[in-house]
Design an enzyme around this catalytic site. Structure first.
Site, mmCIF file in Angstrom:
data_model
loop_
_atom_site.group_PDB
_atom_site.id
_atom_site.type_symbol
_atom_site.label_atom_id
_atom_site.label_comp_id
_atom_site.label_asym_id
_atom_site.label_seq_id
_atom_site.Cartn_x
_atom_site.Cartn_y
_atom_site.Cartn_z
ATOM 1 N N PHE A 1 0.858 -1.179 0.000
ATOM 2 C CA PHE A 1 0.000 0.000 0.000
ATOM 3 C C PHE A 1 0.895 1.230 0.000
ATOM 4 C CE2 PHE A 1 -2.751 3.189 2.132
ATOM 5 C CZ PHE A 1 -3.777 3.203 1.199
ATOM 6 N N ASP B 1 7.124 -2.342 8.688
ATOM 7 C CA ASP B 1 5.749 -1.917 8.448
ATOM 8 C C ASP B 1 4.873 -3.113 8.819
ATOM 9 O OD1 ASP B 1 3.226 -1.321 7.473
ATOM 10 O OD2 ASP B 1 3.962 -0.276 5.701
ATOM 11 N N HIS C 1 -0.140 -5.029 8.917
ATOM 12 C CA HIS C 1 -0.923 -6.248 8.732
ATOM 13 C C HIS C 1 -0.565 -7.317 9.764
ATOM 14 C CE1 HIS C 1 -1.071 -5.348 4.075
ATOM 15 N NE2 HIS C 1 -1.615 -4.385 4.819
ATOM 16 N N GLN D 1 -6.634 1.178 11.280
ATOM 17 C CA GLN D 1 -7.678 1.627 10.359
ATOM 18 C C GLN D 1 -8.830 0.614 10.376
ATOM 19 O OE1 GLN D 1 -8.093 -0.148 7.270
ATOM 20 N NE2 GLN D 1 -9.652 1.183 6.397
ATOM 21 N N LYS E 1 -8.399 -3.107 9.651
ATOM 22 C CA LYS E 1 -7.268 -3.837 10.206
ATOM 23 C C LYS E 1 -7.698 -4.870 11.247
ATOM 24 C CE LYS E 1 -4.061 -1.820 7.775
ATOM 25 N NZ LYS E 1 -4.871 -0.951 6.923
ATOM 26 N N ARG F 1 6.655 19.176 22.196
ATOM 27 C CA ARG F 1 6.458 19.720 23.544
ATOM 28 C C ARG F 1 6.617 18.638 24.606
ATOM 29 N NH1 ARG F 1 0.989 22.916 25.608
ATOM 30 N NH2 ARG F 1 1.976 24.067 27.324
ATOM 31 N N TYR G 1 5.447 26.582 26.951
ATOM 32 C CA TYR G 1 5.559 26.500 25.498
ATOM 33 C C TYR G 1 7.006 26.494 25.010
ATOM 34 C CZ TYR G 1 0.653 27.486 26.127
ATOM 35 O OH TYR G 1 -0.644 27.426 26.561
ATOM 36 N N ARG H 1 -1.136 12.846 18.260
ATOM 37 C CA ARG H 1 -1.630 12.219 19.484
ATOM 38 C C ARG H 1 -2.947 11.476 19.256
ATOM 39 N NH1 ARG H 1 -0.133 17.496 21.441
ATOM 40 N NH2 ARG H 1 -2.329 18.080 21.197
#
Length: 388
Positions: free
Chosen positions: A90, A161, A164, A187, A190, A219, A226, A236
């Site tokens: 993919f 990767d 899968h 996703q 999956k 951060r 900051y 996140r």
């Protein structure tokens, strides 16, 4: 078997959920903090996911593509570098590198397992290669023995990767026990899902901390003024998704057990169908979660393969065409592509070319069906291939 209606196959639904997900969502709702800074669901999921995969550290992120991008960035991938990726995958595998300004270099795959060919990888290494990205296609491990040796000899790190490969094992070792970074996707299709989401496993604390900073806009956790320590973005994961993923993780092992029982039967039946060649299995891959039930119909050609998939769908099977070689999509060439033509890459990647033309896959929920359904699937495929 001819003339079956689409309603004949009543495979288990996907995604699957029950009161465990509902309880988790209620728990996340009522804790009063819906993002990971201040909440507990993401932190807890990361610990559980890391433990399940034998990794020291896990970082949950927004999706699988971001997981790859973040992992590559931690390895120093950027402008002036190259990342070796499978030609048959993919396109997120290559786009994650290209979005960082690195050149994605497609190499060929093994025609039996559909995974990265170590010999092709070795031929593609250059002084600019910064990472090698094996994709564990359909849950089947790439040849990690050969790739780990190549990585050690060349000094080029691996990034798995594993989009899968939730719960997969290679020679008894889980994904997180192999000593390299691994990226996962959650996703909707999956093996475990919250609609979207991703995670990265890290073998050491330094890499994990670097990734945490970058996934949270650079951060630090305790910053109140900051002071952003590095560049980054907001990758996140939210607390609601994490609560769902905790529930999904809890039933993953049982689902893999079922698919590991069903695939050998379906594979043997498909192997008896004239013209059909199922994805094979390296026995060192001693636990395969089977994200897809994959097979080829060689020499059929892309147009007739596409028509065959349409016919399988009409017969009630959740069937799909295989991935297109990444260099055969316009998006691959938009930025940071190698200085080679499509024809040159095609000559270097004959197996990926073949898979582009003739591979087919069935959704993994088919392998959660009954033994009888495996026989029915094979019969429908046999009839449809014969008609094609």
């Amino acid at each position: 078997m001819s003339g079956r209606s689409p309603q004949t196959f009543e495979f288990p639904a996907w995604p699957q959920f029950d009161e465990t997900e509902r309880t988790g969502l209620q728990r996340a709702l009522e804790q009063g903090q819906w993002w990971r800074i201040g909440g507990s669901e993401v932190d807890t999921f990361e610990r559980e996911f890391a433990e399940y995969h034998g990794a020291p550290h896990a970082l949950a992120v927004t999706n699988g593509t971001h997981a790859l991008e973040l992992a590559l960035q931690v390895l120093g991938v950027g402008p002036g570098t190259e990342v070796i990726v499978p030609a048959f995958t993919f396109i997120s595998s290559s786009q994650a590198a290209q979005r960082l300004g690195a050149v994605a270099v497609p190499v060929d795959v093994d025609l039996d397992t559909y995974c990265l060919d170590p010999v092709a990888v070795e031929s593609a290494l250059t002084p600019r290669t910064r990472a090698i990205m094996p994709v564990h296609m359909a849950g089947h491990f790439a040849d990690m023995d050969a790739l780990q040796k190549l990585s050690a000899d060349s000094g080029v790190p691996l990034i798995q990767d594993a989009a899968h490969a939730h719960g997969a094992r290679w020679r008894g070792q889980k994904v997180g026990e192999l000593g390299s970074i691994a990226a996962f996707s959650f996703q909707n299709g999956k093996l475990m899902t919250a609609g979207e989401g991703g995670a990265v496993l890290f073998p050491d604390a330094e890499q994990y901390e670097a990734a945490f900073l970058r996934h949270s806009c650079g951060r630090p956790r305790t910053d109140r003024r900051y002071f952003h320590g590095t560049s980054g973005s907001n990758f996140r994961l939210n607390e609601f998704s994490a609560s769902v993923l905790r529930a999904q993780l809890g039933r993953l092992a049982g689902q893999i057990d079922t698919r590991e029982q069903r695939w050998p039967l379906l594979e043997s039946l498909l192997a008896e169908v004239p013209g059909v060649v199922p994805q094979s299995r390296d026995e060192r891959n001693d636990r395969n979660p089977h994200y897809m039930a994959m097979f080829r119909v060689p020499e059929l050609g892309e147009e007739r393969r596409n028509a065959l998939v349409d016919a399988l769908v009409e017969r009630g099977l959740p069937a799909f065409v295989g991935f297109r070689a990444i260099y055969r999509s316009d998006g691959f060439w938009e930025t940071c592509a190698p200085d080679l033509s499509v024809d040159e890459l095609a000559r270097r990647c004959p197996n990926s070319e073949a898979l582009t033309r003739d591979s087919i896959w069935l959704h993994h929920r088919t392998l959660l069906g009954t033994e009888q359904q495996m026989h029915d699937i094979a019969s429908v495929i046999a009839e449809t291939v014969a008609a094609a």
